[in-house]
Design a protein around this motif. Structure first.
Motif, PDB file in Angstrom:
ATOM      1  N   LYS A 185      50.284  95.943  19.500  1.00  0.00           N
ATOM      2  CA  LYS A 185      51.708  96.301  19.420  1.00  0.00           C
ATOM      3  C   LYS A 185      52.137  97.193  20.572  1.00  0.00           C
ATOM      4  O   LYS A 185      53.317  97.222  20.934  1.00  0.00           O
ATOM      5  N   ALA A 186      51.205  97.950  21.144  1.00  0.00           N
ATOM      6  CA  ALA A 186      51.539  98.833  22.271  1.00  0.00           C
ATOM      7  C   ALA A 186      50.929  98.304  23.567  1.00  0.00           C
ATOM      8  O   ALA A 186      50.761  99.063  24.528  1.00  0.00           O
ATOM      9  N   LEU A 187      50.647  96.994  23.604  1.00  0.00           N
ATOM     10  CA  LEU A 187      50.056  96.368  24.804  1.00  0.00           C
ATOM     11  C   LEU A 187      48.823  97.137  25.304  1.00  0.00           C
ATOM     12  O   LEU A 187      48.632  97.330  26.499  1.00  0.00           O
ATOM     13  N   ALA A 192      48.163 100.240  25.178  1.00  0.00           N
ATOM     14  CA  ALA A 192      48.383 101.554  25.802  1.00  0.00           C
ATOM     15  C   ALA A 192      47.228 102.469  25.397  1.00  0.00           C
ATOM     16  O   ALA A 192      46.780 102.476  24.245  1.00  0.00           O
ATOM     17  N   ARG A 229      47.721  88.814  26.988  1.00  0.00           N
ATOM     18  CA  ARG A 229      48.991  89.414  27.420  1.00  0.00           C
ATOM     19  C   ARG A 229      48.808  90.744  28.151  1.00  0.00           C
ATOM     20  O   ARG A 229      49.583  91.088  29.054  1.00  0.00           O
ATOM     21  N   ALA A 235      48.505  98.513  29.242  1.00  0.00           N
ATOM     22  CA  ALA A 235      49.781  98.836  29.914  1.00  0.00           C
ATOM     23  C   ALA A 235      49.855 100.299  30.333  1.00  0.00           C
ATOM     24  O   ALA A 235      50.942 100.826  30.563  1.00  0.00           O
ATOM     25  N   ALA A 246      48.366 104.613  30.364  1.00  0.00           N
ATOM     26  CA  ALA A 246      48.230 105.724  29.420  1.00  0.00           C
ATOM     27  C   ALA A 246      49.408 105.635  28.450  1.00  0.00           C
ATOM     28  O   ALA A 246      50.431 105.025  28.762  1.00  0.00           O
ATOM     29  N   ASP A 247      49.244 106.239  27.278  1.00  0.00           N
ATOM     30  CA  ASP A 247      50.305 106.157  26.263  1.00  0.00           C
ATOM     31  C   ASP A 247      51.445 107.106  26.651  1.00  0.00           C
ATOM     32  O   ASP A 247      51.316 108.334  26.547  1.00  0.00           O
ATOM     33  N   ILE A 248      52.544 106.504  27.114  1.00  0.00           N
ATOM     34  CA  ILE A 248      53.665 107.303  27.646  1.00  0.00           C
ATOM     35  C   ILE A 248      54.273 108.171  26.547  1.00  0.00           C
ATOM     36  O   ILE A 248      54.654 109.323  26.779  1.00  0.00           O
ATOM     37  N   LYS A 249      54.298 107.615  25.319  1.00  0.00           N
ATOM     38  CA  LYS A 249      54.912 108.385  24.220  1.00  0.00           C
ATOM     39  C   LYS A 249      54.056 109.594  23.857  1.00  0.00           C
ATOM     40  O   LYS A 249      54.571 110.643  23.483  1.00  0.00           O
ATOM     41  N   GLY A 260      47.253 103.626  34.014  1.00  0.00           N
ATOM     42  CA  GLY A 260      45.883 103.859  33.543  1.00  0.00           C
ATOM     43  C   GLY A 260      45.130 102.565  33.262  1.00  0.00           C
ATOM     44  O   GLY A 260      43.897 102.545  33.328  1.00  0.00           O
ATOM     45  N   GLU A 305      43.803 101.609  36.543  1.00  0.00           N
ATOM     46  CA  GLU A 305      42.755 102.576  36.894  1.00  0.00           C
ATOM     47  C   GLU A 305      41.471 102.323  36.104  1.00  0.00           C
ATOM     48  O   GLU A 305      40.366 102.429  36.636  1.00  0.00           O
ATOM     49  N   PRO A 318      52.647 102.249  38.380  1.00  0.00           N
ATOM     50  CA  PRO A 318      54.095 102.526  38.308  1.00  0.00           C
ATOM     51  C   PRO A 318      54.440 103.982  37.969  1.00  0.00           C
ATOM     52  O   PRO A 318      55.599 104.269  37.656  1.00  0.00           O
ATOM     53  N   GLU A 319      53.451 104.884  38.049  1.00  0.00           N
ATOM     54  CA  GLU A 319      53.686 106.266  37.611  1.00  0.00           C
ATOM     55  C   GLU A 319      54.869 106.913  38.306  1.00  0.00           C
ATOM     56  O   GLU A 319      55.566 107.744  37.730  1.00  0.00           O
ATOM     57  N   GLY A 362      46.905 109.327  37.438  1.00  0.00           N
ATOM     58  CA  GLY A 362      46.116 110.482  36.983  1.00  0.00           C
ATOM     59  C   GLY A 362      44.691 110.146  36.595  1.00  0.00           C
ATOM     60  O   GLY A 362      43.934 111.024  36.194  1.00  0.00           O
TER      61      GLY A 362
HETATM   62  N1  CAA Z   1      52.672 103.635  26.523  1.00  0.00           N
HETATM   63  C1  CAA Z   1      53.165 103.547  25.284  1.00  0.00           C
HETATM   64  N2  CAA Z   1      53.717 102.424  24.777  1.00  0.00           N
HETATM   65  C2  CAA Z   1      53.769 101.347  25.581  1.00  0.00           C
HETATM   66  C3  CAA Z   1      53.284 101.380  26.890  1.00  0.00           C
HETATM   67  C4  CAA Z   1      52.705 102.586  27.367  1.00  0.00           C
HETATM   68  N3  CAA Z   1      52.160 102.693  28.589  1.00  0.00           N
HETATM   69  N4  CAA Z   1      53.485 100.169  27.451  1.00  0.00           N
HETATM   70  C5  CAA Z   1      54.075  99.406  26.508  1.00  0.00           C
HETATM   71  N5  CAA Z   1      54.250 100.121  25.382  1.00  0.00           N
HETATM   72  C6  CAA Z   1      54.877  99.672  24.116  1.00  0.00           C
HETATM   73  C7  CAA Z   1      56.381  99.592  24.245  1.00  0.00           C
HETATM   74  O1  CAA Z   1      56.963 100.867  24.079  1.00  0.00           O
HETATM   75  C8  CAA Z   1      56.696  98.638  23.132  1.00  0.00           C
HETATM   76  O2  CAA Z   1      56.643  99.335  21.906  1.00  0.00           O
HETATM   77  P1  CAA Z   1      57.838  99.176  20.803  1.00  0.00           P
HETATM   78  O3  CAA Z   1      57.752  97.720  20.387  1.00  0.00           O
HETATM   79  O4  CAA Z   1      57.443 100.136  19.735  1.00  0.00           O
HETATM   80  O5  CAA Z   1      59.103  99.490  21.525  1.00  0.00           O
HETATM   81  C9  CAA Z   1      55.517  97.649  23.148  1.00  0.00           C
HETATM   82  O6  CAA Z   1      54.467  98.337  23.848  1.00  0.00           O
HETATM   83  C10 CAA Z   1      55.806  96.375  23.882  1.00  0.00           C
HETATM   84  O7  CAA Z   1      56.299  96.721  25.164  1.00  0.00           O
HETATM   85  P2  CAA Z   1      57.660  96.100  25.788  1.00  0.00           P
HETATM   86  O8  CAA Z   1      58.630  95.794  24.711  1.00  0.00           O
HETATM   87  O9  CAA Z   1      58.104  97.013  26.877  1.00  0.00           O
HETATM   88  O10 CAA Z   1      57.070  94.718  26.362  1.00  0.00           O
HETATM   89  P3  CAA Z   1      57.592  93.914  27.656  1.00  0.00           P
HETATM   90  O11 CAA Z   1      56.842  92.632  27.641  1.00  0.00           O
HETATM   91  O12 CAA Z   1      59.080  93.864  27.663  1.00  0.00           O
HETATM   92  O13 CAA Z   1      57.144  94.794  28.915  1.00  0.00           O
HETATM   93  C11 CAA Z   1      55.608  96.130  30.237  1.00  0.00           C
HETATM   94  C12 CAA Z   1      55.779  94.997  29.193  1.00  0.00           C
HETATM   95  C13 CAA Z   1      56.188  95.676  31.583  1.00  0.00           C
HETATM   96  C14 CAA Z   1      54.105  96.356  30.386  1.00  0.00           C
HETATM   97  C15 CAA Z   1      56.339  97.403  29.754  1.00  0.00           C
HETATM   98  O14 CAA Z   1      55.939  97.681  28.416  1.00  0.00           O
HETATM   99  C16 CAA Z   1      56.035  98.619  30.572  1.00  0.00           C
HETATM  100  O15 CAA Z   1      56.592  98.777  31.653  1.00  0.00           O
HETATM  101  N6  CAA Z   1      55.146  99.520  30.068  1.00  0.00           N
HETATM  102  C17 CAA Z   1      54.848 100.771  30.719  1.00  0.00           C
HETATM  103  C18 CAA Z   1      53.940 100.565  31.928  1.00  0.00           C
HETATM  104  C19 CAA Z   1      53.658 101.889  32.608  1.00  0.00           C
HETATM  105  O16 CAA Z   1      54.560 102.540  33.127  1.00  0.00           O
HETATM  106  N7  CAA Z   1      52.375 102.299  32.638  1.00  0.00           N
HETATM  107  C20 CAA Z   1      51.954 103.513  33.267  1.00  0.00           C
HETATM  108  C21 CAA Z   1      51.819 104.609  32.258  1.00  0.00           C
HETATM  109  S1  CAA Z   1      51.539 106.189  33.009  1.00  0.00           S
HETATM  110  C22 CAA Z   1      49.877 106.286  33.279  1.00  0.00           C
HETATM  111  O17 CAA Z   1      49.130 105.343  33.008  1.00  0.00           O
HETATM  112  C23 CAA Z   1      49.366 107.579  33.838  1.00  0.00           C
HETATM  113  C24 CAA Z   1      47.994 107.542  34.369  1.00  0.00           C
HETATM  114  O18 CAA Z   1      47.782 107.298  35.546  1.00  0.00           O
HETATM  115  C25 CAA Z   1      46.841 107.819  33.540  1.00  0.00           C
END
Ligand code: CAA
Length: 259
Positions: free
Chosen positions: A23-25, A27, A59, A63, A65-68, A109, A112, A131-132, A140
């Motif tokens: 559900k959170a791809l 994360a 799929r 996706a 680290a967990d942004i939330k 992440g 990474e 995409p950070e 990170g």
């Molecule tokens: N953290 C938490 N939740 C995430 C998530 C993430 N990184 N990526 C996706 N999800 C959740 C979405 O919030 C959504 O949840 P809800 O149904 O509860 O709203 C669910 O997964 C499905 O996602 P989408 O509806 O957005 O699916 P999509 O097919 O339209 O898009 C995606 C897919 C392009 C991957 C998009 O979800 C996205 O851009 N995700 C974030 C990617 C991102 O920015 N990752 C970097 C995180 S920062 C990091 O990782 C720091 C580090 O270096 C350690």
């Protein structure tokens, strides 16, 4: 047993960890990383496992680290709790080779995590990226270092500053991925069959080979060559070196003791 991952032993000597938070791809929340570390350590210490495949779903590999979870963190919480530090257990502790099989999103992440693995395979359409910058932060979990070493400063700087993604095909042509596959099914078959090939070799030699190749990322050339020679010398103390070389001379198949 696990909430966010699944484990299996799909081929002889091969352990598979599948990230399973659909559900959170996939994360990478902290409990998922804790489970991943536990599973990897269990495979690493299991006598029946010689190679590990780490994958997600068709799929999403992951996706990011967990942004939330991260959004409300303060500097002091992140710093004092060493946020993200436990992710690198994969690179510091696990001695058996890990093949990342990446399909779909491998962002932030997730990218990474894939880069931390020893061999990276992906589908041609896999969606990699750091995409950070679009979230007001920077990679990170080693992305700015490992991606830069893998594809060079010019491309890494462009990707990390723009937050633009790159495809599995690009990952293959830039040398990030060792191999790319047209479909998810072919990806999994490729990853498992490579893991099975590795598992058919002497375990002690495989672990030493992983160690010396990874040292090349940390050491200057002269130090790395010296390190390799020390490990090479030490393997004359293994039973499998005697078995392997004797079997060659006698035109027989080596029967490894893994010692
Ligand atoms: N953290 C938490 N939740 C995430 C998530 C993430 N990184 N990526 C996706 N999800 C959740 C979405 O919030 C959504 O949840 P809800 O149904 O509860 O709203 C669910 O997964 C499905 O996602 P989408 O509806 O957005 O699916 P999509 O097919 O339209 O898009 C995606 C897919 C392009 C991957 C998009 O979800 C996205 O851009 N995700 C974030 C990617 C991102 O920015 N990752 C970097 C995180 S920062 C990091 O990782 C720091 C580090 O270096 C350690």
């Amino acid at each position: 047993m696990y909430e966010y991952i699944e484990t299996s032993e799909p081929r002889p000597g091969v352990g598979q960890v599948t990230l399973n938070r659909p559900k959170a791809l996939n994360a990478l929340c902290t409990p998922l990383i804790t489970e991943l570390n536990t599973a990897l350590q269990a495979f690493d210490s299991s006598p029946s496992i010689s190679a590990i495949v780490l994958t997600g779903s068709e799929r999403a590999f992951a996706a990011g680290a967990d942004i939330k979870e991260m959004a409300p963190l303060t500097f002091s919480e992140a710093y004092t709790n060493s946020f993200i530090e436990s992710w690198s257990l994969l690179t510091t502790t696990i001695k058996k080779p890990i093949i990342a099989a990446v399909s779909g999103h491998a962002l932030g992440g997730g990218c990474e995590l894939a880069l931390m693995c020893d061999i990276l395979y992906c589908t041609e359409k896999a969606n990699f990226g750091q995409p950070e910058i679009k979230l007001g932060t920077v990679p990170g979990a080693g992305g700015s270092q490992r991606l830069t070493r893998a594809i060079g400063k010019a491309r890494a700087m462009e990707l990390i500053l723009t937050g633009k993604n790159f495809t599995g095909l690009e990952a293959g042509s830039w040398g990030v991925a060792a191999r790319t596959f047209p479909t998810y099914e072919e990806l999994m078959e490729g990853a498992l069959s490579t893991a099975e090939t590795i598992a058919g070799h002497s375990k002690v030699a495989v672990m030493a080979a992983k160690e010396v190749v990874n040292k090349s990322q940390d050491l200057a050339l002269r130090d790395g060559v010296e390190y390799e020679r020390r490990v090479f010398h030490s393997l004359f103390g293994s039973q499998d070196q005697k078995i392997g070389m004797t079997a060659f001379a006698e035109k027989k198949k080596a029967e490894w003791t893994h010692k």
